[in-house]
Design a protein around this motif. Structure first.
Motif, PDB file in Angstrom:
ATOM      1  N   ARG A  19      -5.904  -2.632   5.843  1.00 49.06           N
ATOM      2  CA  ARG A  19      -7.198  -3.239   5.507  1.00 49.06           C
ATOM      3  C   ARG A  19      -7.186  -3.737   4.063  1.00 49.06           C
ATOM      4  N   ARG A  20      -7.939  -4.800   3.831  1.00 58.50           N
ATOM      5  CA  ARG A  20      -8.048  -5.330   2.470  1.00 58.50           C
ATOM      6  C   ARG A  20      -8.916  -4.387   1.635  1.00 58.50           C
ATOM      7  N   ASN A  21      -8.379  -3.957   0.524  1.00 58.17           N
ATOM      8  CA  ASN A  21      -9.153  -3.150  -0.413  1.00 58.17           C
ATOM      9  C   ASN A  21      -8.526  -3.281  -1.791  1.00 58.17           C
ATOM     10  N   ALA A  22      -9.291  -2.876  -2.804  1.00 61.66           N
ATOM     11  CA  ALA A  22      -8.845  -3.081  -4.180  1.00 61.66           C
ATOM     12  C   ALA A  22      -7.667  -2.200  -4.553  1.00 61.66           C
ATOM     13  N   LEU A  23      -7.498  -1.088  -3.874  1.00 58.72           N
ATOM     14  CA  LEU A  23      -6.420  -0.168  -4.221  1.00 58.72           C
ATOM     15  C   LEU A  23      -5.117  -0.458  -3.489  1.00 58.72           C
ATOM     16  N   ARG A  24      -5.163  -1.298  -2.492  1.00 57.35           N
ATOM     17  CA  ARG A  24      -3.956  -1.575  -1.719  1.00 57.35           C
ATOM     18  C   ARG A  24      -3.005  -2.441  -2.525  1.00 57.35           C
ATOM     19  N   ARG A  25      -1.746  -2.049  -2.519  1.00 56.70           N
ATOM     20  CA  ARG A  25      -0.718  -2.800  -3.223  1.00 56.70           C
ATOM     21  C   ARG A  25       0.240  -3.418  -2.210  1.00 56.70           C
ATOM     22  N   HIS A  26       1.100  -4.277  -2.743  1.00 54.60           N
ATOM     23  CA  HIS A  26       2.100  -4.905  -1.863  1.00 54.60           C
ATOM     24  C   HIS A  26       3.029  -3.854  -1.270  1.00 54.60           C
ATOM     25  N   SER A  27       3.385  -2.840  -2.076  1.00 54.99           N
ATOM     26  CA  SER A  27       4.263  -1.789  -1.571  1.00 54.99           C
ATOM     27  C   SER A  27       3.606  -0.999  -0.443  1.00 54.99           C
ATOM     28  N   ASP A  28       2.268  -0.885  -0.464  1.00 59.88           N
ATOM     29  CA  ASP A  28       1.563  -0.195   0.623  1.00 59.88           C
ATOM     30  C   ASP A  28       1.698  -0.957   1.939  1.00 59.88           C
ATOM     31  N   VAL A  29       1.586  -2.273   1.844  1.00 61.21           N
ATOM     32  CA  VAL A  29       1.735  -3.099   3.048  1.00 61.21           C
ATOM     33  C   VAL A  29       3.162  -2.999   3.580  1.00 61.21           C
ATOM     34  N   VAL A  30       4.132  -3.058   2.656  1.00 62.02           N
ATOM     35  CA  VAL A  30       5.528  -2.934   3.073  1.00 62.02           C
ATOM     36  C   VAL A  30       5.777  -1.590   3.746  1.00 62.02           C
ATOM     37  N   GLU A  31       5.219  -0.528   3.171  1.00 59.91           N
ATOM     38  CA  GLU A  31       5.392   0.797   3.760  1.00 59.91           C
ATOM     39  C   GLU A  31       4.767   0.877   5.148  1.00 59.91           C
ATOM     40  N   ALA A  32       3.627   0.256   5.321  1.00 62.80           N
ATOM     41  CA  ALA A  32       2.972   0.276   6.631  1.00 62.80           C
ATOM     42  C   ALA A  32       3.844  -0.390   7.684  1.00 62.80           C
ATOM     43  N   TRP A  33       4.421  -1.545   7.332  1.00 58.91           N
ATOM     44  CA  TRP A  33       5.293  -2.236   8.284  1.00 58.91           C
ATOM     45  C   TRP A  33       6.559  -1.421   8.561  1.00 58.91           C
ATOM     46  N   ILE A  34       7.071  -0.764   7.523  1.00 56.54           N
ATOM     47  CA  ILE A  34       8.273   0.045   7.713  1.00 56.54           C
ATOM     48  C   ILE A  34       7.985   1.222   8.643  1.00 56.54           C
ATOM     49  N   VAL A  35       6.853   1.883   8.443  1.00 56.49           N
ATOM     50  CA  VAL A  35       6.497   3.004   9.320  1.00 56.49           C
ATOM     51  C   VAL A  35       6.360   2.535  10.765  1.00 56.49           C
ATOM     52  N   LEU A  36       5.696   1.385  10.946  1.00 52.20           N
ATOM     53  CA  LEU A  36       5.560   0.851  12.301  1.00 52.20           C
ATOM     54  C   LEU A  36       6.926   0.515  12.896  1.00 52.20           C
ATOM     55  N   ALA A 173      10.524   7.637   1.556  1.00 52.08           N
ATOM     56  CA  ALA A 173      10.492   8.445   0.339  1.00 52.08           C
ATOM     57  C   ALA A 173      10.858   7.604  -0.880  1.00 52.08           C
ATOM     58  N   ALA A 174      11.813   6.686  -0.707  1.00 53.69           N
ATOM     59  CA  ALA A 174      12.177   5.793  -1.812  1.00 53.69           C
ATOM     60  C   ALA A 174      11.007   4.896  -2.192  1.00 53.69           C
ATOM     61  N   LEU A 175      10.262   4.425  -1.180  1.00 57.73           N
ATOM     62  CA  LEU A 175       9.091   3.591  -1.473  1.00 57.73           C
ATOM     63  C   LEU A 175       8.005   4.389  -2.185  1.00 57.73           C
ATOM     64  N   VAL A 176       7.824   5.646  -1.786  1.00 60.23           N
ATOM     65  CA  VAL A 176       6.817   6.477  -2.449  1.00 60.23           C
ATOM     66  C   VAL A 176       7.190   6.681  -3.910  1.00 60.23           C
ATOM     67  N   ARG A 177       8.469   6.940  -4.182  1.00 61.34           N
ATOM     68  CA  ARG A 177       8.900   7.112  -5.573  1.00 61.34           C
ATOM     69  C   ARG A 177       8.683   5.826  -6.368  1.00 61.34           C
ATOM     70  N   ARG A 178       8.964   4.705  -5.737  1.00 65.89           N
ATOM     71  CA  ARG A 178       8.749   3.435  -6.422  1.00 65.89           C
ATOM     72  C   ARG A 178       7.273   3.213  -6.712  1.00 65.89           C
ATOM     73  N   ARG A 179       6.399   3.568  -5.738  1.00 62.35           N
ATOM     74  CA  ARG A 179       4.971   3.375  -5.952  1.00 62.35           C
ATOM     75  C   ARG A 179       4.464   4.282  -7.069  1.00 62.35           C
ATOM     76  N   LEU A 180       4.944   5.518  -7.125  1.00 60.87           N
ATOM     77  CA  LEU A 180       4.537   6.418  -8.200  1.00 60.87           C
ATOM     78  C   LEU A 180       4.997   5.898  -9.558  1.00 60.87           C
ATOM     79  N   THR A 181       6.179   5.312  -9.589  1.00 57.73           N
ATOM     80  CA  THR A 181       6.665   4.738 -10.846  1.00 57.73           C
ATOM     81  C   THR A 181       5.791   3.566 -11.279  1.00 57.73           C
ATOM     82  N   GLU A 182       5.386   2.732 -10.311  1.00 54.89           N
ATOM     83  CA  GLU A 182       4.509   1.606 -10.645  1.00 54.89           C
ATOM     84  C   GLU A 182       3.167   2.098 -11.162  1.00 54.89           C
ATOM     85  N   TRP A 183       2.616   3.145 -10.519  1.00 56.90           N
ATOM     86  CA  TRP A 183       1.349   3.696 -10.988  1.00 56.90           C
ATOM     87  C   TRP A 183       1.492   4.248 -12.407  1.00 56.90           C
TER      88      TRP A 183
END
Length: 202
Positions: A19-36, A173-183
């Motif tokens: 869903r579109r929201n202010a907190l969603r990042r590009h990495s979140d979308v990528v992670e969603a597609w990867i999980v699917l 897990a690699a994506l989560v680490r990358r997202r934490l680094t970006e934050w």
């Protein structure tokens, strides 16, 4: 009558990465597609791997059946089974015998086989040979081969699905680490300004 206290909803927001929201990042979308994609690969890949393994095993058994031919033979010599050389040696108790058979064209063949004790010289039996007239183990029948193939597919399918799932977990897990680094990097840039706006007054 006392007034009812309104209930507060604490249910998590589902599918928030889609869903579109202010907190969603590009990495979140990528992670969603990867999980699917991972779950699709787990379901489809595991099933396909199991089917391929089952068909491969069944084809191998069919090839062995096609190359093995039963022939009527007679025992011409018996060598008793030797005891194991060491305490850990394995021996199935079978004796080494020499068998002789005649082809349809009259050619006489001799070969060595291993049989359970109790087959003296002169015993008539059926042995299986390949195209080079070598004695080979009796191939599995169609029913036994199909059972073995099905069991192989049942074992390989979950193993392949588990391997895909484990690989997906590592990637996520690699994506989560990358997202934490970006934050962390963004907080280093925005944090001082936020503290100044929220009360960092001297």
């Amino acid at each position: 009558m006392p007034a009812k206290t309104p209930r507060t909803s604490k249910s998590p927001v589902r599918l928030w990465r889609w869903r579109r929201n202010a907190l969603r990042r590009h990495s979140d979308v990528v992670e969603a597609w990867i999980v699917l994609g991972i779950w699709l690969l787990v379901a489809v890949g595991g099933a396909v791997a199991g089917l391929v393994a089952a068909r491969t095993v069944d084809s191998d058994f069919a090839t062995r059946r096609a190359r093995a031919h039963p022939v009527a033979a007679v025992v011409t010599d018996v060598t008793p089974a030797a005891p194991p050389a060491t305490a850990s040696g394995r021996d199935d108790g079978r004796a080494r015998v020499t068998v002789r058979w005649t082809d349809a064209d009259g050619s006489v063949h001799r070969a060595t086989a291993r049989l359970l004790p109790g087959a003296p010289v002169g015993t008539r039996l059926t042995v299986w040979t390949d195209d080079a007239d070598r004695v080979v183990p009796q191939p599995l029948g169609r029913t036994e081969a199909a059972l073995q193939a099905d069991l192989t597919g049942i074992l390989v399918g979950p193993l392949a699905a588990g391997a895909i799932w484990a690989g997906g977990r590592l990637l996520r897990a690699a994506l989560v680490r990358r997202r934490l680094t970006e934050w962390d990097e963004e907080w280093k840039r925005v944090g001082p300004e936020w503290r100044n706006l929220s009360g960092g007054r001297g």
